[in-house]
Each structure stands twice: as structure tokens, then as C-alpha cells.
Motif scaffolding. Sequence first.
Motif, short mmCIF file in Angstrom:
data_model
loop_
_atom_site.label_atom_id
_atom_site.label_comp_id
_atom_site.label_asym_id
_atom_site.label_seq_id
_atom_site.Cartn_x
_atom_site.Cartn_y
_atom_site.Cartn_z
N THR A 183 -28.54 -18.91 33.51
CA THR A 183 -27.24 -19.97 32.47
C THR A 183 -26.28 -19.32 33.46
N THR A 184 -25.56 -18.28 34.31
CA THR A 184 -24.75 -18.43 35.03
C THR A 184 -24.70 -19.13 35.80
N ALA A 185 -26.07 -19.64 36.94
CA ALA A 185 -26.01 -20.30 37.49
C ALA A 185 -26.10 -22.07 37.27
N ALA A 186 -26.54 -22.34 36.29
CA ALA A 186 -26.65 -23.29 35.66
C ALA A 186 -25.30 -23.94 35.17
N LEU A 187 -24.54 -22.31 34.40
CA LEU A 187 -23.15 -22.83 34.55
C LEU A 187 -21.87 -23.23 35.80
N LEU A 188 -22.43 -22.91 36.48
CA LEU A 188 -21.66 -23.09 37.69
C LEU A 188 -21.78 -24.28 38.22
N ARG A 189 -23.21 -24.90 38.09
CA ARG A 189 -23.33 -26.21 38.49
C ARG A 189 -23.11 -27.19 37.76
N ALA A 190 -22.74 -26.68 36.60
CA ALA A 190 -22.52 -28.09 35.94
C ALA A 190 -20.52 -28.37 35.91
N ALA A 191 -20.35 -26.63 35.71
CA ALA A 191 -18.63 -27.28 36.42
C ALA A 191 -18.54 -27.58 37.58
N SER A 192 -19.38 -27.35 38.42
CA SER A 192 -18.79 -28.16 40.04
C SER A 192 -18.70 -29.54 40.09
N GLY A 193 -19.56 -30.32 38.84
CA GLY A 193 -19.68 -32.09 38.95
C GLY A 193 -18.46 -32.80 38.21
N SER A 194 -18.44 -33.46 38.27
CA SER A 194 -17.08 -34.68 37.87
C SER A 194 -18.18 -35.71 36.81
N ARG A 195 -17.97 -35.83 35.49
CA ARG A 195 -18.23 -36.70 35.13
C ARG A 195 -18.22 -38.70 35.63
N ASP A 196 -17.23 -38.65 36.59
CA ASP A 196 -17.47 -39.74 36.56
C ASP A 196 -18.03 -40.43 38.19
N LYS A 197 -18.26 -39.38 39.07
CA LYS A 197 -18.59 -39.37 40.11
C LYS A 197 -19.78 -38.16 40.70
N VAL A 198 -20.43 -39.33 41.51
CA VAL A 198 -21.53 -38.20 42.17
C VAL A 198 -20.68 -36.77 42.58
N SER A 199 -20.65 -35.51 42.40
CA SER A 199 -20.28 -35.29 43.03
C SER A 199 -21.02 -33.37 43.19
N GLY A 200 -21.21 -31.58 43.11
CA GLY A 200 -21.09 -30.90 42.50
C GLY A 200 -22.92 -30.58 43.25
N THR A 201 -23.14 -29.53 42.24
CA THR A 201 -24.73 -28.92 42.85
C THR A 201 -25.67 -29.24 41.89
N VAL A 202 -26.88 -29.75 42.48
CA VAL A 202 -27.88 -29.92 41.81
C VAL A 202 -29.30 -29.03 42.26
N ARG A 203 -29.84 -28.63 41.30
CA ARG A 203 -31.13 -27.73 41.48
C ARG A 203 -32.03 -28.37 41.22
N ILE A 204 -33.11 -28.09 42.77
CA ILE A 204 -34.57 -28.56 42.67
C ILE A 204 -35.49 -27.90 43.28
N SER A 205 -36.23 -27.90 41.76
CA SER A 205 -37.40 -27.23 41.55
C SER A 205 -38.84 -28.07 42.42
N ALA A 206 -39.71 -27.72 43.28
CA ALA A 206 -40.81 -27.92 43.59
C ALA A 206 -41.60 -27.68 44.35
N SER A 207 -42.88 -28.14 44.65
CA SER A 207 -43.90 -27.10 45.33
C SER A 207 -43.51 -26.86 46.66
N GLU A 208 -44.42 -25.45 47.26
CA GLU A 208 -43.65 -26.16 48.89
C GLU A 208 -44.44 -26.85 49.49
N VAL A 209 -45.41 -27.47 49.41
CA VAL A 209 -45.66 -28.65 50.13
C VAL A 209 -44.95 -29.50 50.20
N ILE A 210 -44.64 -30.25 49.26
CA ILE A 210 -43.60 -31.49 48.68
C ILE A 210 -42.00 -31.03 48.40
N GLY A 211 -41.87 -29.80 48.50
CA GLY A 211 -40.45 -29.06 48.98
C GLY A 211 -40.27 -29.36 50.36
N THR A 212 -41.45 -28.15 51.09
CA THR A 212 -40.73 -28.58 52.65
C THR A 212 -41.11 -29.83 53.31
#
Length: 304
Positions: free
Chosen positions: A79-108
Motif C-alpha cells: 500500500t505504501t509503495a502504491a501510494l508513492l507511485r500515485a503521488a509521483s504522477g501528475s493528473r495532466d501529463k505522463v510522469s511518475g512511476t508505474v509498476r508492471i508484473s509479468a512472467s519471467e520470460v515475457i518480462g525479461t
Amino acid sequence: MTAPEPSWDFYRTFLAVLEHGSLSAAARDLGLTQPTVGRHVDALEQSVGAELFTRSQQGLLPTDAALVLKPYAETLASTTAALLRAASGSRDKVSGTVRISASEVIGTEVLPQILATLQAQYPELIVELSPSDAVEDLLQREADIAVRMVAPAQEALLARHIGTISLGLYAHRSYIERHGKPETIEELRRRHKMIGFDRQTAYIRTMLKRYPMLDGVSFSFRSDHSTALHNALRAGIGIGFYQTPLARRDVSLVRLLPEIELSIETWIVMHENLKTSPRCRVTFDALVAGLLDYVKENDAGGRP
């Protein structure tokens, strides 16, 4: 009089000690001193009124109270990590942190090129990529977006079905030069070296259910990490399953016994509350476009 609530720092330290099994290792991980870590653990024990660790030759072992506390501390962490990711972004532009989960093969193997293009377009976008075959909980905000090989069952998630990725049996040309090509499944079982998982996973059970004649095949190289299996295949150690689109990109890999084929469904999933987030929306759309192109390579022309 009600005792003051413990600081979040205490829970973070508690999780680090749980993971590493010692104060010194937790201190290195957190960038703190060992006495500070000890004080955090002591303070948390006083707050919850229970001992959390006992000393042993193996290090600090969690007590029953610590194991009860663990899932709640993990929820706080996500929850804390999600809060920080949400706070890092702006409502009007593409900025901040997004966390992506993927299988090992697809991710690498697949996502880095897609994400390179995305970040070149949006230089203020920060990506956290978690390549793991473990499914992270989007409802608990362990990740913002996930690439999954199973259909989502939770109603609060937005999902886009990408399609089916096929897997076939492949070997490196160097392996074939040494051992030849198996022409039948029986020959594969008797004469060839196989690469596979150390433990029987759902993927393995699906394979054996569909191709029971493969039951009893012995593996000369085993690992529970998909990346290690792929590297072993590319090193010429033996024969193993490989995603067809990836194999088509590598001229050193040769398809064997084409009648044996597996398939995995692919979905991109995001919590519905994030659909108005610019950083999450463009990332979701980029993953959809990139993985649709990847899936099309299943049927692309090319070498056998």
C-alpha cells in the motif's frame, strides 16, 4: 491509555529482518546501522506486546507472533509503495512511476523493447518491472499493471485478452550437430537430453496431460527459473520448450517434432481505479500494442 501506533519504518525493518534472517543483513539492505535495526525491532515488539524473533545458529528465526504479523506488514508495504507511485504522477501529463508484473520470460525477453519505445516517448515515465512467475495481487496494489497467462477472475480489474502464444520443442544447432534430430517422441525419450523444470508446475502438468507419451522423460538439466532454462537451451545443453515468437528471432534454434505444441493465453490487466491515470493508461496501451505484435509472430512465416 492507548499505546502509540508503531512507525511504518518499524514494519519495513521487520520485513527486512524476516527476509534476511539477521540484523546486519537487514541493515545493509535498508541502508541503516545495525543498532538502528535492533531498536526498530525492539520498539515493534514493545508495541505489539510479543517477541518477534528468537536467536539460533541459523540466525534470527521468526516466532509465531511474527508469522501472524507478516501478511499485515506486507500489505502495508504494498500500500505504501502504491501510494508513492500515485503521488509521483501528475493528473495532466505522463510522469511518475508505474509498476508492471509479468512472467519471467515475457518480462525479461519481450517487454524491455516495448518499454524502451514507451520511455523514449515519455521520458518522465519511470518503470518498475517485476519479472516473476508468481502472480502479484493488483487489488492489493502490489503492481499497477500485470501481464498474465491466466484469465483474471476479479471484477475490479480491467483486462484485455491479447491472444495465444504457442510453444514448441527447440534445440540449438550445436546440440543437433552433436546428437542429431529426434524424429519420433520415443527417440526423444531414449536418446536425447531434455531441459525442464525441477518441480512439476501447472505448466508441466498441462503438458503431460496433453502429451502423456512424454511422461517419464528424464531431464538432464533442471531449473525452476525460466530464464535459466532458456539460457541452457541457447547454450546447446539439450532440447526444451520455447515460445515460438522468441524462437523465430533466433536463427540458431531449430524446431523439432512440430506435432508437439503447447499454448498459453495472454492477458493484460489493470485495476479499474487506474484507468484515469495518464502514466498507467499509456503504459497499458503500449503493452497491448506491443504484445499484440508479439503474438502475431506465432503465425509469421519463417524457418521451421
